[in-house]
Structure formats: structure tokens, C-alpha cells
Motif scaffolding. Structure first.
Motif, short mmCIF file in Angstrom:
data_model
loop_
_atom_site.label_atom_id
_atom_site.label_comp_id
_atom_site.label_asym_id
_atom_site.label_seq_id
_atom_site.Cartn_x
_atom_site.Cartn_y
_atom_site.Cartn_z
N MET A 75 0.87 -1.25 0.08
CA MET A 75 -0.04 0.00 0.04
C MET A 75 0.88 1.32 -0.12
O MET A 75 1.06 2.03 -0.96
CB MET A 75 -1.05 0.15 1.15
CG MET A 75 -2.20 -1.06 1.25
SD MET A 75 -3.35 -0.37 -0.09
CE MET A 75 -4.15 0.94 0.98
N VAL A 76 1.64 1.38 1.11
CA VAL A 76 2.40 2.85 1.33
C VAL A 76 3.73 2.48 0.70
O VAL A 76 4.46 1.51 0.84
CB VAL A 76 2.42 2.99 2.72
CG1 VAL A 76 3.19 4.38 2.88
CG2 VAL A 76 1.21 3.07 3.42
N VAL A 77 4.20 3.72 -0.12
CA VAL A 77 5.21 3.49 -0.81
C VAL A 77 6.62 3.62 0.15
O VAL A 77 6.49 4.22 1.23
CB VAL A 77 5.58 4.82 -1.82
CG1 VAL A 77 6.84 4.47 -2.43
CG2 VAL A 77 4.26 4.75 -2.59
N ARG A 119 9.91 4.79 1.74
CA ARG A 119 10.56 6.06 1.82
C ARG A 119 11.70 6.13 2.74
O ARG A 119 11.61 5.28 3.75
CB ARG A 119 9.73 7.15 1.99
CG ARG A 119 8.53 7.62 1.39
CD ARG A 119 8.91 8.70 0.43
NE ARG A 119 7.94 8.78 -0.76
CZ ARG A 119 8.39 8.25 -1.99
NH1 ARG A 119 9.56 7.76 -2.39
NH2 ARG A 119 7.40 8.23 -2.97
N ARG A 168 14.30 -1.05 -4.54
CA ARG A 168 13.57 -0.57 -5.58
C ARG A 168 14.09 -1.49 -6.89
O ARG A 168 13.19 -1.89 -7.79
CB ARG A 168 13.69 0.88 -5.67
CG ARG A 168 12.76 1.42 -6.92
CD ARG A 168 12.21 2.73 -6.81
NE ARG A 168 11.49 3.04 -5.48
CZ ARG A 168 11.14 3.96 -5.03
NH1 ARG A 168 11.49 5.26 -5.50
NH2 ARG A 168 10.20 4.11 -4.05
N THR A 196 6.67 -0.98 -2.31
CA THR A 196 5.90 -0.54 -1.30
C THR A 196 6.08 -1.46 0.07
O THR A 196 6.82 -2.57 0.15
CB THR A 196 4.31 -0.58 -1.63
OG1 THR A 196 4.22 -1.91 -1.70
CG2 THR A 196 4.34 0.16 -2.83
N GLN A 236 -16.47 7.73 -1.04
CA GLN A 236 -15.29 8.45 -0.28
C GLN A 236 -15.77 9.51 0.77
O GLN A 236 -15.56 9.65 1.75
CB GLN A 236 -14.31 9.30 -1.36
CG GLN A 236 -13.47 8.51 -2.14
CD GLN A 236 -12.48 7.71 -1.30
OE1 GLN A 236 -12.05 8.07 -0.40
NE2 GLN A 236 -11.74 7.21 -2.10
#
Lengths: 308, 335
Positions: A1-3, A5, A21, A27, A229
Motif C-alpha cells: 500500500m504505502v510507498v 521512503r 526498488r 511498497t 469517499q
């Protein structure tokens, strides 16, 4: 889900992120679900370090189980029931609007939805001394009418002005503006509003169907996603900040002319409580029917007078 | 709680690419530059820049307290109708900043009221008017110039009789039939496409003509008649129109007046009743609904919906001068 970093967690530095990467791990999800031993060999980093990173990331991104007893404690200490100031309406709502929940009023044109919203806003701001956020999507919000309602309650001009001051009005005419507003409210404004005397206890959206219904139907699928949403933003806001959310909805007619709330089946799961308003012709009274509730038997009916 | 990217006004193709590349929330895009985003998400440089620009528009939406709104409402005037009983029921006339719908059977005087309002909005401020201009969107060719000039002349005569002080006499020099006609912008819309396009252009037109205080849309139902076999499309378009009109009314302090015709709803068992056209959802769209109807030979106006006014019925008449009160002696005689 989350990249992934840099510096998301200790040990995850820039070199490692670009190394990961390079082998296709972008992710958190990729990292957690891949074979760490294999990954350590391919990126030439230590197995232990990767395992530690995985443990921290898992801890950061998982939901925690909470015991029912704790939840109940929290519920008792944080839930408030906001009286609407109208005894018949309170009876249907089991004594008022519950914080943490979404309540819906639906009805045809001129059935009294906005009038009920106005009186709820006035009551919460004047009697309960709490701040109210009023999102107006049809331009129908009329402060003169609020003042009129306040004048019935009190002769004290200063109190009237204070009560009006505690009602914040947003006038938004498209769904993105509404979403932006809801997320902004979560971010800063809710705390800010708390500074100006009384925290925000209620958010009223009149009407939610005006911005959503033009998006639905036809061949566009985006409308449904935006509706969900909005629903999600309203529900989580209600829960996270202990706010009572009140929305209004239109009604449609089924094949046999029976009245049903608008926005379809997906939306029908969003409000915890639904009340259908029907105006009696040529009078200022309307009947309110409870059509969905988790606390009371459905189809209880009460009469409301819209003039006071 | 993080804001998902899908809540941003971006094209669905770009959103899909971003999500596939692992960007789900706005916070995932923080501190990213356009070239990097374009490379990682596989979108073009322009698209990446558009995405990042959208993020920077982080200005909180405009809000005001109800107290400020009250002050603003007090400053905003209403457009008088020249029918004092209707003005009384509406609290001074057709309010600026709100949307009003007039519906009724053919010949009841919907267009007459629109033409009257188009003249009245131009009454100078020293006469208690608004002194504004008007955009008249005409969908059925109902804007009859001769009749409009007649109403304008009657209004000018009426005001010139009232002129007492110097200020009003000066104002009268610029309040003539000619100026009334030149401050009226007529837009003839033949179908709903033209109507929707015109609505899109409205904000910029209004920005260029800040004195416009009234937008009339005479005949809302006619342009949408071709869509009768696709009612859900009509409902969607109308929902969008309603939002645009509300935005125009509140954003530019303009009174929006729309007329609508009647249609028959079958109730089953062979019974039927007259209801305003354009469907149930449209009924929510505008703030105030004014129902013009006959009772015997009397013309009556009823406030059918309003956030701030009681449901009152008043009598009016349409004379050669325009939309007027019923003559008191005449009304007594009729009773």
C-alpha cells in the motif's frame, strides 16, 4: 500500500530504499510479503537488519485489537447524546443525536429537512453551548431564520449573537469541495474551532444528496467511488473526533409510488439512523418516521411542528 | 487519517496509474518533484505537474460564522415585485443570493413576473431598488420586447411620480426605457447543450459585469424535453445545473429566478394531479418555490417552499403596467 521512503523506520536509509526498488520492492506491502532471506541475498544487506525493518513496519501498519471492555469504557466516557431540542424528534432518536454516528433525514421537497437542521444547529449552539459546522450545498442556509428561532428561545441579544458565532457555515457546491472541506476539518479546523468556545460536536451536511446525485447513474463509475469517499470521510470523522454527523437526503418513488430514501442501496448502509419526513399539505406540521435504527424499533411515527 | 488520492479532482486514468504505482494517499506524494513522480508512476510530465499543483491548492475552503452570514444577509437587498402583498410575504421581495423557482399553469403570469423582475432590479437605489443589471436566459422565445418596453415605461413613470429630492431627480435621468433595455442581456438558448454551455460561462460573464443582480431563466423544462426518453440523464444534468445556479447566487450575490411548467402525475385509480415538472429531485434544487395558480378568476401566489418564510398565499393581478397588487376596492367587490 504505502510507498517505501527513507527514514520511515530506523535502518531504512536511502541506499537501501533504492536497492530494494532495483529488485522490484517498492511498497511496504511488497517488502512485508516477500521472502526476507531471498531479499537479503539479492540486495546484499543483512538478513537481521531486514527482519528488524519488517517487524517495525508491520507494527506501524497493522491495526491493533482492543478488548470489548476497554471499548465500552471509552464509549461511556466519550459518547455524548445531543438533544435536538424537539421532544418528538428526540423520542425517535432515542434522546438525541449520538456522537460518533451518522444520522440522516430524508424527505421530499419542502418536507422540513432544512428546518429541522436549522433547529438542531440552534439548539446545540445555544442550549448546549457547543460549536456546530453547517455545510450548505444548496445555498438555502438563512441566518435570519436561525435568529428567528433563537428569538423564540431567549430575549438576550448577546446570547443570540454568541450562539450564531458558534455556528460555522461552509457553502460548497461540488463534491470535491465537500471532500476537501471534510479533510481540512479533520486536519486543523476542528481543533481551531475548539478554541473559540466549545468544541465542534456536530457537523450538519444539508444536503449531501445535492452534490452526490448528479454523479450517479449513467455509465460513469467514478460517481459511486466519490460517494463512498464522502461516506467514509463522514463516518471516520464522526468516530475519530466524536462528532454527531447529520445529513439530509432526497427521496425517490418506487414503481408503486412508495417513497424511499435516495442515493441507492450502497448509501443506505452509511447512516446509523434514518428518519423520513413527510409534510402534511397546507400545514406547518410534518410527520417523522423512523425507518432505520439500531436502538429502537422501526416505523415509530411522531408529529413535528416546523414553526417553532 | 490520511486523505486518499481518489478524493482529488483528477482524471480517473491518472488516478489509476498513481494507485498502481503504490501512491494511495496525499502524504505519499509529499516532497516529490514532478520528474520523479512522472518516472515512478508512469504518467507524463504535465500530468505529474497537474497532480502536484492540485496538492498545493491546500487553502481551506471559505467559511463564515452564522453571525457573519446574518450581517451579509442584512446587506443584501431583495428585488421588489411591485406587488406589495407578495413583497410582504417574501420579506421584501425576491432575495439576492438565493435561487427562486416560479411554477404554474400556462398563462398564469410566470413570464410576466420574470419580465417585471427584470425591470425592477434596475430601479435605482435611492428609490429602494437594487440598481443592477439583468441576464435573461430565454429558452422558449418568451422574451417579448414590446411587452418588456411597456413594463419598463410603466416603472419609469411610477418612479418619476415618486421622485421628490434632488438625488432621485438625478437618478431619474439615467433610469429611462433606453437604459433599462441596454442593461438587459438576453440569451436565447435553444436546447440543453446551449443552456449547459452558457451556465459554464456564467461565472466569467458575471465577473466581467459585476452589476448584474438578477439571472432569469425562463422555461427550465423546455430545453430538457429531448431527454424525456433518458430521464436519468436529465436528472443528472439538472442536479449539476442546480449546483451551478446555487454557486452563482451565493458567489456573486445574484438573485436567480427560474420558471417551470406543470405536468400531470398519475396517482393510480384513474386519479391524477398537477405537479411541477422536472421530477422530484429538482424540487430540492432551488431555495424558494413560488406557486402561481388560479382560484376561480383570481390569480394567487403561494410560497410552496422557503427556508425562511411561512407558506403564505397572496393575491395578485397582471395589468397593462405589469405584475401588481389587486386593486383593494376590486378585491372587496370580488369577495
Amino acid at each position: 500500500m504505502v510507498v517505501l521512503r527513507e527514514n520511515m523506520c530506523p535502518g531504512l536509509d536511502g541506499d537501501l530504499v533504492s536497492g530494494l526498488r532495483a529488485v522490484g520492492v517498492k511498497t511496504v506491502e511488497d517488502l512485508v510479503s516477500s521472502n526476507i532471506e531471498d531479499l537479503a541475498r539479492r540486495c546484499s544487506v543483512s538478513y537481521k537488519a531486514l527482519l528488524a525493518i519488517r517487524r517495525v513496519l508491520l507494527a506501524q501498519h497493522t491495526a491493533f485489537p482492543v478488548s470489548g471492555a476497554d471499548l465500552y469504557e471509552e464509549l461511556l466516557s466519550s459518547t455524548a447524546i445531543l438533544s435536538t431540542g424537539n421532544t418528538s424528534l428526540d423520542k425517535l432518536l432515542d434522546s438525541g443525536l449520538y456522537t460518533g454516528e451518522v444520522t440522516e433525514l430524508c424527505g421530499g421537497p419542502a418536507s422540513g429537512k432544512s428546518q429541522v437542521c436549522f433547529s438542531v444547529a440552534v439548539n446545540i449552539s445555544w442550549r448546549l453551548k457547543q460549536s456546530v459546522v453547517y455545510v450548505d450545498t444548496s445555498g438555502g442556509m438563512t441566518a435570519a431564520r436561525l435568529l428567528q428561532m433563537l428569538q423564540v428561545e431567549t430575549d438576550n441579544t448577546e446570547e443570540q449573537m454568541e450562539a450564531l458565532q458558534r455556528i460555522t457555515v461552509f457553502r460548497l457546491f461540488d463534491v470535491y469541495a465537500l471532500l476537501h472541506c471534510l479533510y481540512e476539518l479533520r486536519g486543523a479546523s476542528l481543533q481551531q474551532a475548539a478554541v473559540g468556545g466549545g468544541s465542534v460536536k456536530a457537523v450538519i451536511v444539508d444536503s449531501v444528496s445535492a452534490v452526490l446525485s448528479p454523479l450517479l447513474g449513467g455509465k460513469q463509475s467514478e460517481g459511486m467511488s466519490l460517494m463512498i469517499q464522502v461516506a467514509f470521510a463522514l463516518k471516520t470523522m464522526a468516530k475519530d473526533f466524536n462528532i454527531a454527523v447529520l445529513v439530509t437526503n432526497h427521496v425517490t418513488r418506487g414503481r408503486d409510488g412508495e417513497v424511499q430514501p435516495g442515493l441507492g442501496v450502497s448509501w443506505s448502509h452509511i447512516p446509523r439512523t434514518r428518519i423520513l419526513l413527510e409534510r402534511h399539505e397546507h400545514t406547518s406540521t410534518c410527520s417523522a418516521t423512523l425507518i432505520k435504527s439500531s436502538r429502537q424499533p422501526c416505523n415509530i411515527r411522531e408529529q413535528l411542528d416546523l414553526n417553532t | 487519517m490520511q486523505r486518499p488520492l481518489s478524493t482529488l479532482p483528477l482524471s480517473s486514468a491518472v488516478k489509476a496509474k498513481l494507485v498502481t504505482a503504490g501512491f494511495h494517499f496525499i502524504s505519499d506524494l509529499m516532497n516529490l518533484k514532478a520528474p520523479q513522480l512522472s518516472r515512478e508512476a508512469g504518467v507524463s510530465q504535465q500530468e505529474a505537474m497537474a497532480v502536484l499543483a492540485e496538492l498545493e491548492q491546500g487553502v481551506p475552503p471559505p467559511s463564515m460564522s452564522a453571525l457573519q452570514l446574518l450581517q451579509k444577509e442584512a446587506e443584501l437587498q431583495s428585488i421588489i415585485t411591485f406587488c406589495s402583498s407578495l413583497d410582504g410575504a417574501l420579506g421584501g421581495g425576491v432575495p439576492l443570493g438565493k435561487t427562486t423557482e416560479i411554477y404554474g399553469v400556462p398563462g398564469i403570469g410566470k413570464t410576466q413576473l420574470c419580465l417585471q423582475l427584470a425591470v425592477d432590479v434596475q430601479v435605482p437605489q435611492c428609490f429602494g431598488g437594487v440598481g443592477g443589471e439583468v441576464i435573461f436566459m430565454d429558452t422558449e422565445g418568451t422574451f417579448v420586447l414590446q411587452r418588456f418596453a411597456e413594463l419598463a415605461a410603466a416603472a419609469v413613470t411610477h418612479c418619476s411620480l415618486l421622485a421628490e429630492d434632488e438625488e432621485q431627480r438625478v437618478a431619474m435621468e439615467t433610469f429611462t426605457v433606453d437604459t433599462i433595455l441596454s442593461n438587459t442581456y438576453v440569451v436565447r438558448c435553444h436546447d440543453y447543450v446551449e443552456l449547459l454551455a452558457e451556465l459554464r460561462l456564467l461565472p466569467s460573464i458575471l465577473a466581467a459585469r459585476p452589476k448584474v443582480r438578477l439571472l432569469v431563466m425562463d422555461g427550465m423544462a423546455a430545453p430538457f424535453r429531448p431527454l424525456l426518453d433518458d430521464l436519468s440523464a436529465r436528472t443528472r444534468h439538472l442536479g449539476g445545473v442546480a449546483l451551478q445556479l446555487a454557486a452563482v447566487a451565493t458567489g456573486h450575490d445574484v438573485a436567480v429566478v427560474v420558471t417551470n411548467q406543470m405536468t400531470t402525475r398519475l396517482l393510480g385509480g384513474g386519479r391524477s394531479r398537477l405537479v411541477p415538472a422536472l421530477g422530484e429531485l429538482w424540487g430540492h434544487a432551488l431555495n424558494i418555490r413560488l406557486h402561481l395558480h388560479w382560484e376561480g378568476s383570481q390569480r394567487l401566489a403561494t410560497i410552496a417552499k422557503s427556508p425562511a418564510h411561512a407558506n403564505v398565499t397572496v393575491q395578485y393581478q397582471i395589468s397593462s403596467d405589469g405584475f401588481r397588487d389587486v386593486d383593494q376596492s376590486h378585491a372587496a367587490g370580488a369577495k
